[in-house]
Motif scaffolding. Structure first.
Motif, PDB file in Angstrom:
ATOM      1  N   LYS A  76       0.841  -1.201   0.000  1.00  0.00           N
ATOM      2  CA  LYS A  76       0.000   0.000   0.000  1.00  0.00           C
ATOM      3  C   LYS A  76       0.882   1.260   0.000  1.00  0.00           C
ATOM      4  O   LYS A  76       0.620   2.219  -0.721  1.00  0.00           O
ATOM      5  CB  LYS A  76      -0.887  -0.030   1.245  1.00  0.00           C
ATOM      6  N   TRP A  77       1.926   1.193   0.806  1.00  0.00           N
ATOM      7  CA  TRP A  77       2.868   2.309   0.855  1.00  0.00           C
ATOM      8  C   TRP A  77       3.487   2.527  -0.529  1.00  0.00           C
ATOM      9  O   TRP A  77       3.580   3.642  -1.019  1.00  0.00           O
ATOM     10  CB  TRP A  77       3.968   2.011   1.887  1.00  0.00           C
ATOM     11  N   PHE A  78       3.867   1.434  -1.182  1.00  0.00           N
ATOM     12  CA  PHE A  78       4.482   1.531  -2.507  1.00  0.00           C
ATOM     13  C   PHE A  78       3.516   2.178  -3.497  1.00  0.00           C
ATOM     14  O   PHE A  78       3.878   3.088  -4.237  1.00  0.00           O
ATOM     15  CB  PHE A  78       4.885   0.127  -2.981  1.00  0.00           C
ATOM     16  N   LEU A  79       2.267   1.733  -3.473  1.00  0.00           N
ATOM     17  CA  LEU A  79       1.291   2.256  -4.440  1.00  0.00           C
ATOM     18  C   LEU A  79       0.978   3.731  -4.192  1.00  0.00           C
ATOM     19  O   LEU A  79       0.870   4.514  -5.128  1.00  0.00           O
ATOM     20  CB  LEU A  79      -0.003   1.434  -4.375  1.00  0.00           C
ATOM     21  N   SER A  80       0.854   4.100  -2.908  1.00  0.00           N
ATOM     22  CA  SER A  80       0.441   5.479  -2.650  1.00  0.00           C
ATOM     23  C   SER A  80       1.596   6.469  -2.654  1.00  0.00           C
ATOM     24  O   SER A  80       1.409   7.639  -2.948  1.00  0.00           O
ATOM     25  CB  SER A  80      -0.320   5.557  -1.324  1.00  0.00           C
ATOM     26  N   GLU A  81       2.793   6.030  -2.337  1.00  0.00           N
ATOM     27  CA  GLU A  81       3.911   6.971  -2.225  1.00  0.00           C
ATOM     28  C   GLU A  81       4.852   6.921  -3.423  1.00  0.00           C
ATOM     29  O   GLU A  81       5.388   7.937  -3.837  1.00  0.00           O
ATOM     30  CB  GLU A  81       4.729   6.673  -0.949  1.00  0.00           C
ATOM     31  N   VAL A  82       5.082   5.744  -3.927  1.00  0.00           N
ATOM     32  CA  VAL A  82       6.130   5.612  -4.939  1.00  0.00           C
ATOM     33  C   VAL A  82       5.591   5.736  -6.362  1.00  0.00           C
ATOM     34  O   VAL A  82       6.186   6.400  -7.199  1.00  0.00           O
ATOM     35  CB  VAL A  82       6.889   4.274  -4.742  1.00  0.00           C
ATOM     36  N   VAL A  83       4.445   5.096  -6.615  1.00  0.00           N
ATOM     37  CA  VAL A  83       3.896   5.132  -7.978  1.00  0.00           C
ATOM     38  C   VAL A  83       3.676   6.574  -8.478  1.00  0.00           C
ATOM     39  O   VAL A  83       4.040   6.882  -9.619  1.00  0.00           O
ATOM     40  CB  VAL A  83       2.617   4.267  -8.073  1.00  0.00           C
ATOM     41  N   PRO A  84       3.122   7.493  -7.672  1.00  0.00           N
ATOM     42  CA  PRO A  84       2.982   8.870  -8.179  1.00  0.00           C
ATOM     43  C   PRO A  84       4.311   9.483  -8.639  1.00  0.00           C
ATOM     44  O   PRO A  84       4.343  10.223  -9.628  1.00  0.00           O
ATOM     45  CB  PRO A  84       2.410   9.632  -6.978  1.00  0.00           C
ATOM     46  N   ILE A  85       5.393   9.138  -7.925  1.00  0.00           N
ATOM     47  CA  ILE A  85       6.715   9.678  -8.329  1.00  0.00           C
ATOM     48  C   ILE A  85       7.097   9.090  -9.692  1.00  0.00           C
ATOM     49  O   ILE A  85       7.632   9.774 -10.553  1.00  0.00           O
ATOM     50  CB  ILE A  85       7.786   9.378  -7.261  1.00  0.00           C
ATOM     51  N   PHE A  86       6.805   7.796  -9.892  1.00  0.00           N
ATOM     52  CA  PHE A  86       7.061   7.160 -11.197  1.00  0.00           C
ATOM     53  C   PHE A  86       6.336   7.913 -12.309  1.00  0.00           C
ATOM     54  O   PHE A  86       6.892   8.219 -13.356  1.00  0.00           O
ATOM     55  CB  PHE A  86       6.478   5.740 -11.216  1.00  0.00           C
ATOM     56  N   LEU A  87       5.046   8.168 -12.045  1.00  0.00           N
ATOM     57  CA  LEU A  87       4.221   8.787 -13.083  1.00  0.00           C
ATOM     58  C   LEU A  87       4.729  10.187 -13.412  1.00  0.00           C
ATOM     59  O   LEU A  87       4.830  10.569 -14.584  1.00  0.00           O
ATOM     60  CB  LEU A  87       2.754   8.818 -12.652  1.00  0.00           C
ATOM     61  N   LEU A  88       5.083  10.937 -12.362  1.00  0.00           N
ATOM     62  CA  LEU A  88       5.627  12.270 -12.595  1.00  0.00           C
ATOM     63  C   LEU A  88       6.919  12.165 -13.409  1.00  0.00           C
ATOM     64  O   LEU A  88       7.166  12.939 -14.341  1.00  0.00           O
ATOM     65  CB  LEU A  88       5.897  12.970 -11.245  1.00  0.00           C
ATOM     66  N   GLY A  89       7.747  11.187 -13.040  1.00  0.00           N
ATOM     67  CA  GLY A  89       9.017  10.978 -13.741  1.00  0.00           C
ATOM     68  C   GLY A  89       8.806  10.688 -15.214  1.00  0.00           C
ATOM     69  O   GLY A  89       9.447  11.306 -16.075  1.00  0.00           O
ATOM     70  N   THR A  90       7.879   9.788 -15.527  1.00  0.00           N
ATOM     71  CA  THR A  90       7.663   9.451 -16.940  1.00  0.00           C
ATOM     72  C   THR A  90       7.079  10.636 -17.690  1.00  0.00           C
ATOM     73  O   THR A  90       7.372  10.845 -18.863  1.00  0.00           O
ATOM     74  CB  THR A  90       6.714   8.246 -17.111  1.00  0.00           C
ATOM     75  N   PHE A  91       6.255  11.418 -16.995  1.00  0.00           N
ATOM     76  CA  PHE A  91       5.698  12.611 -17.636  1.00  0.00           C
ATOM     77  C   PHE A  91       6.844  13.552 -18.041  1.00  0.00           C
ATOM     78  O   PHE A  91       6.901  14.038 -19.173  1.00  0.00           O
ATOM     79  CB  PHE A  91       4.724  13.304 -16.673  1.00  0.00           C
ATOM     80  N   LEU A  92       7.772  13.783 -17.100  1.00  0.00           N
ATOM     81  CA  LEU A  92       8.892  14.701 -17.388  1.00  0.00           C
ATOM     82  C   LEU A  92       9.774  14.146 -18.516  1.00  0.00           C
ATOM     83  O   LEU A  92      10.219  14.883 -19.395  1.00  0.00           O
ATOM     84  CB  LEU A  92       9.735  14.935 -16.119  1.00  0.00           C
ATOM     85  N   ILE A  93      10.002  12.835 -18.487  1.00  0.00           N
ATOM     86  CA  ILE A  93      10.817  12.223 -19.545  1.00  0.00           C
ATOM     87  C   ILE A  93      10.088  12.336 -20.889  1.00  0.00           C
ATOM     88  O   ILE A  93      10.681  12.629 -21.931  1.00  0.00           O
ATOM     89  CB  ILE A  93      11.091  10.727 -19.230  1.00  0.00           C
ATOM     90  N   GLY A  94       8.773  12.154 -20.854  1.00  0.00           N
ATOM     91  CA  GLY A  94       7.968  12.269 -22.068  1.00  0.00           C
ATOM     92  C   GLY A  94       8.082  13.671 -22.661  1.00  0.00           C
ATOM     93  O   GLY A  94       8.270  13.846 -23.868  1.00  0.00           O
ATOM     94  N   VAL A  95       8.014  14.678 -21.781  1.00  0.00           N
ATOM     95  CA  VAL A  95       8.154  16.071 -22.227  1.00  0.00           C
ATOM     96  C   VAL A  95       9.543  16.276 -22.822  1.00  0.00           C
ATOM     97  O   VAL A  95       9.711  16.915 -23.878  1.00  0.00           O
ATOM     98  CB  VAL A  95       7.890  17.049 -21.043  1.00  0.00           C
ATOM     99  N   ALA A  96      10.558  15.725 -22.158  1.00  0.00           N
ATOM    100  CA  ALA A  96      11.936  15.861 -22.649  1.00  0.00           C
ATOM    101  C   ALA A  96      12.091  15.216 -24.030  1.00  0.00           C
ATOM    102  O   ALA A  96      12.813  15.722 -24.889  1.00  0.00           O
ATOM    103  CB  ALA A  96      12.911  15.234 -21.651  1.00  0.00           C
TER     104      ALA A  96
END
Lengths: 650, 46
Positions: free
Chosen positions: A515-535
């Protein structure tokens, strides 16, 4: 500012009794039994440390009892230690009760040998005697009392056992009469300090921690005495090449070991139960290390096969690959057409194609199986035993016992373990522990993915990876031990029993961690891929790729596609490891997979870890740590590539 | 009362100071042992 009775609302004539002791010795329970229900709690000025004080009547005489913060030393390094020092030297209590944990008497004697220099009448309270007795630890109380020159009583405060005897004994407190055999020049200095401060205690603390004590003496005793103290210290120090603190601590430890060996006996149980035998085997370095490797192999098989092959294949290939992703891709392209936004959402680096697919179909099954395995090991009591083996090994190379703990905690979460390094005594220790964590301790999520990567390679790569990371960590630890004095700040553990794990606990622990992984870590992943996508869309990624090409392709011998993995590594190492896993299945040779894994293991764990390093150690140190780690990671990975080429592995 | 699964320390108040510094602590159900800082999940034993 000098701390005095006035600040506790007491009159000069009020008789005080200070409770002093190491942390977790049951001091607060002893305090409650002596004072009854009522107590005043005040914050020590300028700190968050709370001081409790209350009244107690002993043989008709009323005394104010002050509870000091638990401390292993009076040398003023931490806030708690400073407060304990200020109470003993500022309030100057009429009597001191030192509360000791009977199971860990050596630690108590170390503190006693500092306290006794204040020449205050004392009593030694051997608390938790019930727990010592159950472990067959026998303390020769009368002989010890005679040797120390003070009354020694036994209590089990939680059961109120021995408390009335302690109360009766308070009026018999005596000045300690035992000597530590310090070298002649140190003895001379301590006696000169006595002429200034009326006891040797303040002088001893000055020799242990001159910088901190200098300002204390200036503020409380004036410039003149501070100057005189400094001169005595310099005169003593010039006789020795090592710090006086080191010599004094060595002598104190030697004395406490002697006293411990003389007055404490631990009987060996005649018939050791099987559970105890297994427990001993796991903690003995000779048998403990092979057991650890065996356990590691089981976890590797469990995570690598069940998590990475069975579950990932099903989710990534069958569910996401054949059903979800084609559907989402069609939906997005039909809705908004081809272009920058659809590229960011469902392109090669898209939030859906990479962010959600990797999080849910790749990392989630792997870390769930890993958390399951970890919870089993934790619940059966193996993790504390592994810590004990690590402690023995680290001590052998001279590293502080306390520094082992953040390393163990780092295997859970490096970010939280970095917070823990604040418990270490010196700035140097804190920086080295932070560096070691950031450099070579993979967190639970990354470790799970690494196991999955290794399952794709021939088995010897797994052991090569362990040897490489362990040797690199031992090298850093060894270098640290050369810079730092060892054996400071021991960490005491009370091992939980080895047992068959409870299913309910395992499910609960795994559930919370996932639960901790899904709520805390996954959002960081998504933000990361968004930034990489923009790059990617803006062409920044291409430029970075070109910039890193000589390092990634030239030095490390990896295909240009891996550059994106290292960029993801700046966000989270486990995310980048998932990228390696993805490429390893399609494009990378086994040796290339290994090289990329080594580089990513040595990377800074994640953005959160970087933020916490800034918060805990400051911007400069954080930048220096990252500035060292990234080139170092590329250097080591590239070195493996170059050696492999020479050996003809590639 | 909790009991740490790493160091065996019994405590009533977890170490909240350290948790406040953690950028990931928003929804975290773990508690920190005040003796050894281990992050434990409260269960029937802990």
């Amino acid at each position: 500012m000098k701390y005095s009775k006035k600040q506790l609302g007491l009159k000069k004539s009020d008789e005080t009794l200070a409770l002093v002791g190491n942390p977790n010795v049951g001091k607060s329970v002893v305090f409650s039994t002596l004072t009854g229900k009522y107590r005043d709690v005040s914050n020590y000025p300028g700190t968050t440390v709370e001081i409790s004080h209350g009244k107690g009547k002993f043989r008709g005489k009323e005394r104010t009892i002050i509870d000091t913060p638990g401390t292993d030393s009076l040398a003023p390094l931490s806030e708690d230690q400073k407060v304990a020092r200020d109470i003993i030297s500022g309030i100057n209590p009429e009597k001191i009760i030192q509360v000791a944990d009977s199971k860990n008497l050596k630690r108590a004697i170390n503190l006693f040998l500092q306290l006794k220099e204040f020449e205050t009448p004392m009593i030694l309270d051997l608390n938790m005697i019930d727990e010592a007795e159950s472990r067959k630890i026998e303390i020769e109380t009368e002989a010890l009392s005679k040797k120390l020159g003070i009354p020694v009583v036994k209590t089990a405060a939680t059961e109120r056992r021995g408390i009335s005897n302690l109360k009766k004994t308070i009026e018999n407190a005596k000045k300690p009469q035992i000597d530590v055999e310090y070298p002649e020049k140190i003895e001379k200095a301590l006696n000169e300090f006595k002429e200034i401060f009326k006891n040797r205690g303040i002088g001893l603390l000055y020799l242990l921690e001159p910088n901190e004590m200098d300002s204390y003496i200036k503020n409380n005793f004036g410039e003149e005495k501070a100057q005189k103290t400094y001169e005595i210290y310099l005169k003593a120090q010039e006789n020795y090449s090592r710090d006086l603190a080191y010599i004094i601590n060595q002598k104190i430890r030697k004395k406490s070991s002697e006293l411990f060996d003389q007055y404490v006996n631990q009987q060996k149980l005649k018939n050791t139960p099987l559970r105890e035998k297994i427990s001993n085997l796991t903690m003995n370095p000779i048998t403990g290390i092979p057991i650890f490797l065996g356990v590691l192999y089981l976890v590797y098989w469990f995570v690598g096969y069940l998590g990475a092959q069975v579950l990932v294949d099903f989710l990534e290939v069958d569910i996401f690959g054949k059903i979800i992703n084609p559907y989402i891709r069609d939906l997005v392209i039909h809705s908004i057409g081809k272009g920058a936004i659809s590229e960011i959402l469902v392109g090669d680096f898209g939030v859906f194609t990479i962010g959600i697919t990797w999080s849910i179909a790749l990392i989630l099954p792997i870390i769930t199986t890993f958390f399951l395995a970890f919870s089993i090991l934790e619940d059966c009591g193996y993790i504390p035993r592994l810590t004990a083996v690590a402690d023995k090994l680290f001590r052998k190379i001279g590293l502080n016992g306390k520094a082992v703990l953040p390393m163990v905690l780092g295997f859970g979460c490096d970010t939280m373990a970095t917070v823990t390094t604040r418990t270490l005594d010196t700035k140097k220790e804190r920086i080295i522990a932070t560096l070691m964590l950031a450099l070579g301790i993979p967190c639970s999520a990354q470790l799970g993915v690494i196991f999955a990567i290794m399952a794709l390679l021939p088995p010897y790569f797994m052991y090569l990876w362990i040897v490489l990371i362990a040797s690199q960590l031992l090298l850093v630890a060894w270098l640290a031990s050369k810079i730092l004095p060892g054996e400071k700040g021991d960490f005491i553990m009370e091992l939980p029993p080895l047992r068959i794990p409870k299913l309910e606990n395992i499910i609960k622990k795994t559930y919370y961690r996932v639960k901790w992984f899904l709520s805390e870590v996954v959002p960081i992943f998504l933000l990361g891929t968004f930034l990489i996508g923009v790059a990617e869309v803006t062409g920044v990624l291409l430029k970075v790729r070109q910039l890193l090409r000589p390092i990634v392709s030239g030095w490390m011998g990896l295909p240009p596609e891996t550059t994106k993995i290292f960029i993801l590594g700046f966000i989270r190492r486990d995310f980048a490891a998932a990228g390696i896993l993805d490429l390893a299945q399609t494009q990378l040779l086994p040796i290339q997979t290994f090289i990329a894994t080594v580089a990513i293991t040595l990377f800074v764990p994640c953005v959160a870890n970087f933020i916490i390093i800034i918060k805990e150690r400051g911007v400069k140190t954080a930048l220096a740590i990252v500035g060292f780690i990234i080139p170092f990671a590329f250097f080591i990975a590239g070195l493996i590539n170059q050696i492999s080429r020479i050996l003809g592995v590639l | 009362m909790y009991k740490c699964t790493l160091c065996g320390h019994k405590f009533e108040e977890p170490d909240e100071k350290a948790c406040k510094s953690c950028p990931l602590a928003g929804n975290c159900k773990q508690i920190k042992c005040p003796n050894c800082s281990y992050d434990l999940i409260p269960t029937g034993d802990a």
